[in-house]
Write a protein that holds these residues in place. Structure first.
Motif, PDB file in Angstrom:
ATOM      1  N   THR A   1       0.832  -1.211   0.000  1.00 44.90           N
ATOM      2  CA  THR A   1       0.000   0.000   0.000  1.00 44.90           C
ATOM      3  C   THR A   1       0.859   1.251   0.000  1.00 44.90           C
ATOM      4  O   THR A   1       0.639   2.185  -0.779  1.00 44.90           O
ATOM      5  CB  THR A   1      -0.939  -0.004   1.209  1.00 44.90           C
ATOM      6  N   LEU A   2       1.853   1.279   0.877  1.00 45.67           N
ATOM      7  CA  LEU A   2       2.752   2.436   0.923  1.00 45.67           C
ATOM      8  C   LEU A   2       3.564   2.545  -0.369  1.00 45.67           C
ATOM      9  O   LEU A   2       3.753   3.647  -0.906  1.00 45.67           O
ATOM     10  CB  LEU A   2       3.679   2.323   2.129  1.00 45.67           C
ATOM     11  N   ALA A   3       4.047   1.403  -0.871  1.00 47.21           N
ATOM     12  CA  ALA A   3       4.833   1.431  -2.103  1.00 47.21           C
ATOM     13  C   ALA A   3       3.975   1.869  -3.293  1.00 47.21           C
ATOM     14  O   ALA A   3       4.413   2.669  -4.127  1.00 47.21           O
ATOM     15  CB  ALA A   3       5.433   0.051  -2.363  1.00 47.21           C
ATOM     16  N   GLY A   4       2.752   1.337  -3.383  1.00 43.47           N
ATOM     17  CA  GLY A   4       1.873   1.727  -4.479  1.00 43.47           C
ATOM     18  C   GLY A   4       1.543   3.208  -4.453  1.00 43.47           C
ATOM     19  O   GLY A   4       1.504   3.864  -5.505  1.00 43.47           O
ATOM     20  N   PHE A   5       1.337   3.758  -3.260  1.00 40.47           N
ATOM     21  CA  PHE A   5       1.055   5.189  -3.137  1.00 40.47           C
ATOM     22  C   PHE A   5       2.265   6.018  -3.556  1.00 40.47           C
ATOM     23  O   PHE A   5       2.137   7.009  -4.280  1.00 40.47           O
ATOM     24  CB  PHE A   5       0.674   5.510  -1.690  1.00 40.47           C
ATOM     25  N   ALA A   6       3.455   5.605  -3.127  1.00 45.55           N
ATOM     26  CA  ALA A   6       4.671   6.334  -3.477  1.00 45.55           C
ATOM     27  C   ALA A   6       4.917   6.308  -4.982  1.00 45.55           C
ATOM     28  O   ALA A   6       5.234   7.348  -5.596  1.00 45.55           O
ATOM     29  CB  ALA A   6       5.866   5.743  -2.734  1.00 45.55           C
ATOM     30  N   TYR A   7       4.758   5.153  -5.608  1.00 46.00           N
ATOM     31  CA  TYR A   7       4.987   5.062  -7.052  1.00 46.00           C
ATOM     32  C   TYR A   7       3.930   5.820  -7.849  1.00 46.00           C
ATOM     33  O   TYR A   7       4.197   6.282  -8.958  1.00 46.00           O
ATOM     34  CB  TYR A   7       5.016   3.608  -7.485  1.00 46.00           C
ATOM     35  N   SER A   8       2.745   5.930  -7.321  1.00 49.59           N
ATOM     36  CA  SER A   8       1.675   6.603  -8.034  1.00 49.59           C
ATOM     37  C   SER A   8       1.739   8.121  -7.908  1.00 49.59           C
ATOM     38  O   SER A   8       1.466   8.842  -8.874  1.00 49.59           O
ATOM     39  CB  SER A   8       0.313   6.113  -7.514  1.00 49.59           C
ATOM     40  N   ARG A   9       2.125   8.604  -6.730  1.00 48.34           N
ATOM     41  CA  ARG A   9       2.006  10.031  -6.459  1.00 48.34           C
ATOM     42  C   ARG A   9       3.317  10.813  -6.540  1.00 48.34           C
ATOM     43  O   ARG A   9       3.300  12.033  -6.669  1.00 48.34           O
ATOM     44  CB  ARG A   9       1.407  10.233  -5.053  1.00 48.34           C
ATOM     45  N   TYR A  10       4.457  10.125  -6.465  1.00 46.58           N
ATOM     46  CA  TYR A  10       5.730  10.842  -6.410  1.00 46.58           C
ATOM     47  C   TYR A  10       6.621  10.445  -7.579  1.00 46.58           C
ATOM     48  O   TYR A  10       6.530   9.340  -8.108  1.00 46.58           O
ATOM     49  CB  TYR A  10       6.450  10.569  -5.085  1.00 46.58           C
ATOM     50  N   ARG A  11       7.482  11.362  -7.961  1.00 50.83           N
ATOM     51  CA  ARG A  11       8.481  11.128  -8.999  1.00 50.83           C
ATOM     52  C   ARG A  11       9.858  11.208  -8.345  1.00 50.83           C
ATOM     53  O   ARG A  11      10.213  12.242  -7.771  1.00 50.83           O
ATOM     54  CB  ARG A  11       8.371  12.185 -10.109  1.00 50.83           C
ATOM     55  N   PHE A  12      10.627  10.133  -8.415  1.00 51.78           N
ATOM     56  CA  PHE A  12      11.917  10.085  -7.747  1.00 51.78           C
ATOM     57  C   PHE A  12      12.900   9.323  -8.619  1.00 51.78           C
ATOM     58  O   PHE A  12      12.521   8.624  -9.573  1.00 51.78           O
ATOM     59  CB  PHE A  12      11.807   9.440  -6.362  1.00 51.78           C
ATOM     60  N   ILE A  13      14.166   9.456  -8.297  1.00 54.15           N
ATOM     61  CA  ILE A  13      15.225   8.820  -9.068  1.00 54.15           C
ATOM     62  C   ILE A  13      15.094   7.288  -8.973  1.00 54.15           C
ATOM     63  O   ILE A  13      14.962   6.728  -7.886  1.00 54.15           O
ATOM     64  CB  ILE A  13      16.611   9.268  -8.559  1.00 54.15           C
ATOM     65  N   GLY A  14      15.135   6.625 -10.114  1.00 54.95           N
ATOM     66  CA  GLY A  14      15.052   5.165 -10.149  1.00 54.95           C
ATOM     67  C   GLY A  14      13.638   4.626 -10.125  1.00 54.95           C
ATOM     68  O   GLY A  14      13.446   3.412 -10.019  1.00 54.95           O
ATOM     69  N   ARG A  15      12.638   5.496 -10.266  1.00 55.89           N
ATOM     70  CA  ARG A  15      11.239   5.050 -10.195  1.00 55.89           C
ATOM     71  C   ARG A  15      10.904   4.087 -11.330  1.00 55.89           C
ATOM     72  O   ARG A  15      10.409   2.976 -11.090  1.00 55.89           O
ATOM     73  CB  ARG A  15      10.320   6.258 -10.235  1.00 55.89           C
ATOM     74  N   LYS A  16      11.167   4.496 -12.567  1.00 56.51           N
ATOM     75  CA  LYS A  16      10.842   3.642 -13.704  1.00 56.51           C
ATOM     76  C   LYS A  16      11.687   2.377 -13.713  1.00 56.51           C
ATOM     77  O   LYS A  16      11.205   1.283 -14.026  1.00 56.51           O
ATOM     78  CB  LYS A  16      11.038   4.411 -15.006  1.00 56.51           C
ATOM     79  N   GLN A  17      12.960   2.504 -13.362  1.00 58.47           N
ATOM     80  CA  GLN A  17      13.852   1.349 -13.363  1.00 58.47           C
ATOM     81  C   GLN A  17      13.427   0.310 -12.328  1.00 58.47           C
ATOM     82  O   GLN A  17      13.461  -0.896 -12.587  1.00 58.47           O
ATOM     83  CB  GLN A  17      15.295   1.804 -13.101  1.00 58.47           C
ATOM     84  N   SER A  18      13.007   0.774 -11.157  1.00 55.20           N
ATOM     85  CA  SER A  18      12.584  -0.167 -10.119  1.00 55.20           C
ATOM     86  C   SER A  18      11.277  -0.852 -10.473  1.00 55.20           C
ATOM     87  O   SER A  18      11.081  -2.039 -10.179  1.00 55.20           O
ATOM     88  CB  SER A  18      12.452   0.553  -8.768  1.00 55.20           C
ATOM     89  N   LEU A  19      10.384  -0.142 -11.150  1.00 59.97           N
ATOM     90  CA  LEU A  19       9.144  -0.770 -11.603  1.00 59.97           C
ATOM     91  C   LEU A  19       9.431  -1.842 -12.655  1.00 59.97           C
ATOM     92  O   LEU A  19       8.817  -2.918 -12.640  1.00 59.97           O
ATOM     93  CB  LEU A  19       8.199   0.292 -12.180  1.00 59.97           C
ATOM     94  N   LYS A  20      10.357  -1.551 -13.559  1.00 61.15           N
ATOM     95  CA  LYS A  20      10.750  -2.576 -14.531  1.00 61.15           C
ATOM     96  C   LYS A  20      11.406  -3.770 -13.843  1.00 61.15           C
ATOM     97  O   LYS A  20      11.192  -4.921 -14.230  1.00 61.15           O
ATOM     98  CB  LYS A  20      11.706  -1.961 -15.561  1.00 61.15           C
ATOM     99  N   PHE A  21      12.197  -3.480 -12.818  1.00 62.12           N
ATOM    100  CA  PHE A  21      12.843  -4.558 -12.076  1.00 62.12           C
ATOM    101  C   PHE A  21      11.810  -5.451 -11.401  1.00 62.12           C
ATOM    102  O   PHE A  21      11.967  -6.677 -11.353  1.00 62.12           O
ATOM    103  CB  PHE A  21      13.788  -3.958 -11.033  1.00 62.12           C
ATOM    104  N   PHE A  22      10.741  -4.852 -10.887  1.00 65.08           N
ATOM    105  CA  PHE A  22       9.660  -5.640 -10.286  1.00 65.08           C
ATOM    106  C   PHE A  22       9.068  -6.618 -11.297  1.00 65.08           C
ATOM    107  O   PHE A  22       8.787  -7.777 -10.970  1.00 65.08           O
ATOM    108  CB  PHE A  22       8.563  -4.715  -9.756  1.00 65.08           C
TER     109      PHE A  22
END
Length: 287
Positions: free
Chosen positions: A99-120
């Motif tokens: 829940t916390l991770a989904g909220f962070a990925y949805s609402r914030y833009r941070f370094i490594g965001r896209k790369q970590s989602l691809k890694f998932f």
């Protein structure tokens, strides 16, 4: 034009009737596939005598003796408590994390965001069987072999990647205007998340909680690989021991134990079902 209109209406009615027939036929077929094994399990659990194979036999005699034997002659109560402990802990930690991770990925833009989602996504593509050796070595290094805490750790880690994607997608459906309105009213990030956004995603949280709770009750491979002593087994591993030996298959005990697995899952489902719908309208007026 007038003569073609009745034909068109009859064609549309015929198409709708055919669609209904196909739909109901499919539903009946699927119901038979689902209900038939459930009937076999239920009848086997309440039948007397020493059953050697699963079959659908509705004739008696019927008895509760199999359930009594299950609790008095086997380690089933211990397996049941082990599974409840693993399931509840996995559910609480995993739901909080995704829940916390989904909220962070949805609402914030941070370094490594896209790369970590691809890694998932890449991690999710690796089958569990391919990682069994890695889990075993990790358990040996950390002292987690035959320990419930390590099994919980594996369950949580395995559930985070894909479920974080699902939670992010659900958070994305909540309009950003709600966050902006809350900030204009002086609400901070935590209050916006807790009072405004979280109630709106309760349906997905309820689904994730149910999935996380159900998994340890039905998962066999990881638990069998990591748990070695019978006293530490989960119910899936314990019940398997009843039918492992072809010369001594305790089918009735297996069926009775399988029936009892549904009790906590059904209880949690009925407890959470109101959240599947109520969350859709609960958040916009809070705070």
């Amino acid at each position: 034009m007038e003569t073609n209109k009745p034909k068109r209406i009859r064609t549309q009615k015929g198409a709708r009737r055919l669609n209904k027939i196909l739909t109901y036929t499919y539903l009946v077929f699927m119901s038979i596939i689902i209900i038939y094994p459930l009937l076999i399990t239920a009848t086997s659990a309440f039948r007397g005598g020493n059953l050697m194979a699963f079959d659908l036999k509705l004739s008696g005699p019927w008895t509760l003796n199999n359930f009594r034997r299950l609790f008095q002659e086997t380690l089933y109560p211990q397996w049941y408590m082990n599974t409840l402990k693993v399931a509840v802990t996995t559910m609480v930690i995993q739901v909080a994390a995704i829940t916390l991770a989904g909220f962070a990925y949805s609402r914030y833009r941070f370094i490594g965001r896209k790369q970590s989602l691809k890694f998932f996504l890449i991690v999710q593509m690796v089958p569990t069987t391919a990682a069994l050796t890695a889990f075993y070595v990790m358990a040996l290094l950390l002292g987690g072999l035959d320990q419930h805490w390590f099994l919980i750790f594996v369950y949580i880690g395995g559930g985070i990647p894909m479920n974080t994607w699902l939670m992010k997608g659900y958070f994305d459906t909540v309009p950003m205007e709600l966050d902006e309105s809350a900030r204009l009213d002086g609400a901070g990030h935590l209050r916006t998340f807790w009072q405004i956004i979280l109630p709106l995603v309760r349906p997905m949280i309820a689904v994730q909680a149910l999935w996380a709770f159900m998994s340890p009750f039905g998962e066999y491979l990881l638990a069998r690989f990591l748990l070695r002593s019978p006293a530490n087994y989960t119910v899936a591993n314990g019940l398997q021991t009843f039918i492992n030996n072809p010369r001594d298959q305790r089918v009735a005990l297996f069926a009775a134990g399988a029936i009892l697995i549904a009790v906590p899952i059904a209880t949690l489902f009925f407890f959470l079902q109101k959240n599947f719908v109520s969350g859709l309208t609960a958040g916009g007026t809070k705070g």
